[in-house]
Design a protein around this motif. Structure first.
Motif, short mmCIF file in Angstrom:
data_model
loop_
_atom_site.label_atom_id
_atom_site.label_comp_id
_atom_site.label_asym_id
_atom_site.label_seq_id
_atom_site.Cartn_x
_atom_site.Cartn_y
_atom_site.Cartn_z
N LEU A 24 -28.73 8.66 -24.27
CA LEU A 24 -27.48 7.69 -24.94
C LEU A 24 -27.20 8.69 -26.18
CD1 LEU A 24 -28.77 4.25 -24.63
CD2 LEU A 24 -27.43 5.59 -23.03
N GLU A 25 -25.86 8.41 -26.37
CA GLU A 25 -25.16 9.21 -27.65
C GLU A 25 -25.72 8.29 -28.73
OE1 GLU A 25 -23.53 12.18 -27.83
OE2 GLU A 25 -23.93 12.16 -25.61
N SER A 26 -25.57 8.68 -29.82
CA SER A 26 -25.94 8.07 -31.14
C SER A 26 -25.34 6.69 -31.14
CB SER A 26 -25.68 8.73 -32.37
OG SER A 26 -26.34 8.20 -33.66
N ALA A 27 -24.02 6.45 -31.17
CA ALA A 27 -23.42 5.23 -31.38
C ALA A 27 -23.74 4.34 -30.10
CB ALA A 27 -21.76 5.42 -31.33
N ALA A 28 -23.86 4.81 -28.89
CA ALA A 28 -24.19 3.99 -27.84
C ALA A 28 -25.55 3.51 -27.92
CB ALA A 28 -24.14 4.78 -26.54
N LYS A 29 -26.37 4.22 -28.35
CA LYS A 29 -28.03 3.72 -28.73
C LYS A 29 -27.79 2.87 -29.66
CE LYS A 29 -30.41 5.83 -31.52
NZ LYS A 29 -30.96 6.53 -32.49
N ASP A 30 -27.35 2.96 -30.79
CA ASP A 30 -27.25 2.15 -32.02
C ASP A 30 -26.72 0.53 -31.56
OD1 ASP A 30 -28.27 4.10 -33.63
OD2 ASP A 30 -26.45 4.35 -34.60
N LYS A 31 -25.66 0.59 -30.83
CA LYS A 31 -25.18 -0.51 -30.30
C LYS A 31 -26.13 -1.24 -29.24
CE LYS A 31 -20.77 -2.08 -28.13
NZ LYS A 31 -19.40 -1.92 -27.62
N PHE A 32 -26.81 -0.38 -28.42
CA PHE A 32 -27.57 -1.06 -27.40
C PHE A 32 -28.77 -1.61 -28.15
CE2 PHE A 32 -31.28 0.12 -24.27
CZ PHE A 32 -31.09 -1.30 -23.70
N LEU A 33 -29.32 -0.73 -28.98
CA LEU A 33 -30.79 -1.42 -29.70
C LEU A 33 -30.25 -2.50 -30.42
CD1 LEU A 33 -32.60 1.92 -30.33
CD2 LEU A 33 -32.82 0.35 -28.56
N ALA A 34 -29.13 -2.53 -31.20
CA ALA A 34 -28.68 -3.78 -31.98
C ALA A 34 -28.58 -4.97 -31.09
CB ALA A 34 -27.47 -3.53 -32.87
N ALA A 35 -27.96 -4.77 -30.11
CA ALA A 35 -27.79 -5.95 -28.90
C ALA A 35 -29.26 -6.24 -28.39
CB ALA A 35 -27.14 -5.72 -27.96
N THR A 36 -30.01 -5.25 -28.06
CA THR A 36 -31.33 -5.72 -27.71
C THR A 36 -32.26 -6.43 -28.77
OG1 THR A 36 -31.47 -3.80 -26.45
CG2 THR A 36 -33.74 -4.72 -26.93
N ASP A 37 -32.14 -6.41 -30.18
CA ASP A 37 -32.76 -6.76 -31.19
C ASP A 37 -32.52 -8.44 -31.15
OD1 ASP A 37 -34.39 -4.60 -31.64
OD2 ASP A 37 -33.31 -4.17 -33.26
N VAL A 38 -30.86 -8.59 -31.29
CA VAL A 38 -30.43 -9.78 -31.18
C VAL A 38 -30.85 -10.64 -29.96
CG1 VAL A 38 -28.25 -11.22 -30.97
CG2 VAL A 38 -28.22 -9.25 -32.50
N PHE A 39 -30.94 -10.07 -28.82
CA PHE A 39 -31.49 -10.51 -27.72
C PHE A 39 -32.82 -11.08 -27.71
CE2 PHE A 39 -33.91 -10.90 -23.74
CZ PHE A 39 -33.03 -11.69 -22.92
N LEU A 40 -33.81 -10.23 -28.21
CA LEU A 40 -35.28 -10.46 -28.59
C LEU A 40 -35.24 -11.63 -29.68
CD1 LEU A 40 -36.89 -6.86 -28.03
CD2 LEU A 40 -36.47 -8.67 -26.33
N SER A 41 -34.81 -11.53 -30.57
CA SER A 41 -34.86 -12.58 -31.54
C SER A 41 -34.48 -14.04 -31.15
CB SER A 41 -34.09 -12.30 -33.00
OG SER A 41 -32.66 -12.53 -32.75
N GLN A 42 -33.73 -14.19 -29.93
CA GLN A 42 -33.32 -15.39 -29.64
C GLN A 42 -33.74 -15.78 -28.13
OE1 GLN A 42 -29.05 -15.12 -29.42
NE2 GLN A 42 -29.11 -14.94 -31.43
N TRP A 43 -34.83 -14.89 -27.51
CA TRP A 43 -35.36 -15.02 -26.28
C TRP A 43 -36.30 -15.92 -26.03
CZ3 TRP A 43 -38.51 -10.56 -23.45
CH2 TRP A 43 -38.29 -10.59 -22.06
N LYS A 44 -36.20 -16.82 -25.09
CA LYS A 44 -37.04 -17.96 -24.93
C LYS A 44 -37.29 -18.14 -23.37
CE LYS A 44 -34.81 -20.84 -28.38
NZ LYS A 44 -35.80 -20.82 -29.45
N ALA A 45 -38.58 -18.85 -23.09
CA ALA A 45 -38.90 -19.04 -21.83
C ALA A 45 -39.23 -20.65 -22.03
CB ALA A 45 -40.01 -18.35 -21.23
N HIS A 46 -38.41 -21.47 -21.08
CA HIS A 46 -38.63 -22.94 -21.01
C HIS A 46 -38.27 -23.46 -22.38
CE1 HIS A 46 -39.51 -22.46 -16.82
NE2 HIS A 46 -40.36 -21.74 -16.98
N GLY A 47 -37.62 -23.00 -23.17
CA GLY A 47 -37.22 -23.29 -24.69
C GLY A 47 -38.40 -22.96 -25.75
#
Length: 166
Positions: free
Chosen positions: A24-47
């Motif tokens: 991944l190019e730097s900008a794509a990597k940064d965008k991907f990892l930022a979105a991943t971090d947001v996802f992980l901070s909100q990730w739930k299983a059965h609430g």
């Protein structure tokens, strides 16, 4: 809050390894990892919040870990993770949710992704052998990831693809 430092996860943590079909190019990597971090901070299983972390390596591998001693990921929560990464492929210009690709380090030191047939052909031509470093995306625990995500082809399932050369 649930996202944590990957290195602090216990060895029993469940992991998923995603490999991009190209670095991944730097900008794509940064965008991907930022979105991943947001996802992980909100990730739930059965609430219930999942305690998870991520590791980025070789400019193409994302490893997600979940501390199953606290709460395990459910089938639905894993599906959401999968769909999230699949949806990001066009945005970052790389395939992340692929099957059948073999990842290895070539003689120049670059990490490459090829099909199984291509890897076997490279073995036939002597371009890969038992000493070739390979990446095993099939690991399922953090302990396995630490022990065999990176290994010699001769010490992994990859050997079967080049067995006449190993």
């Amino acid at each position: 809050m649930p996202a944590t430092d990957f290195d602090s996860l216990p060895d029993s943590s469940r992991v998923w390894v995603y490999g991009a079909d190209r670095p991944l190019e730097s900008a794509a990597k940064d965008k991907f990892l930022a979105a991943t971090d947001v996802f992980l901070s909100q990730w739930k299983a059965h609430g219930v919040d999942l305690i998870s972390g991520r590791e980025w390596s070789e400019e193409r591998f994302l490893t997600i870990g979940v501390d199953q001693e606290r709460e395990g990921a459910s089938g639905c929560s894993i599906d959401v993770l999968f769909r999230t990464f699949k949806a990001m492929e066009n945005e970052i210009g790389a395939k992340l949710v692929t099957s059948g690709l073999v990842y290895f380090r070539d003689r120049s030191g670059a990490v490459r992704a090829v099909t199984r047939d291509e890897f076997s052909e490279l073995g036939t031509r002597g371009e890969v052998d038992g000493d070739t470093e390979v990446f095993d995306l099939s690991v399922i625990t953090l302990a396995e990831w630490k022990g065999r995500f990176k290994s010699r082809a001769a010490d992994s399932w990859h050997a079967a693809l080049i067995e006449e050369r190993v």
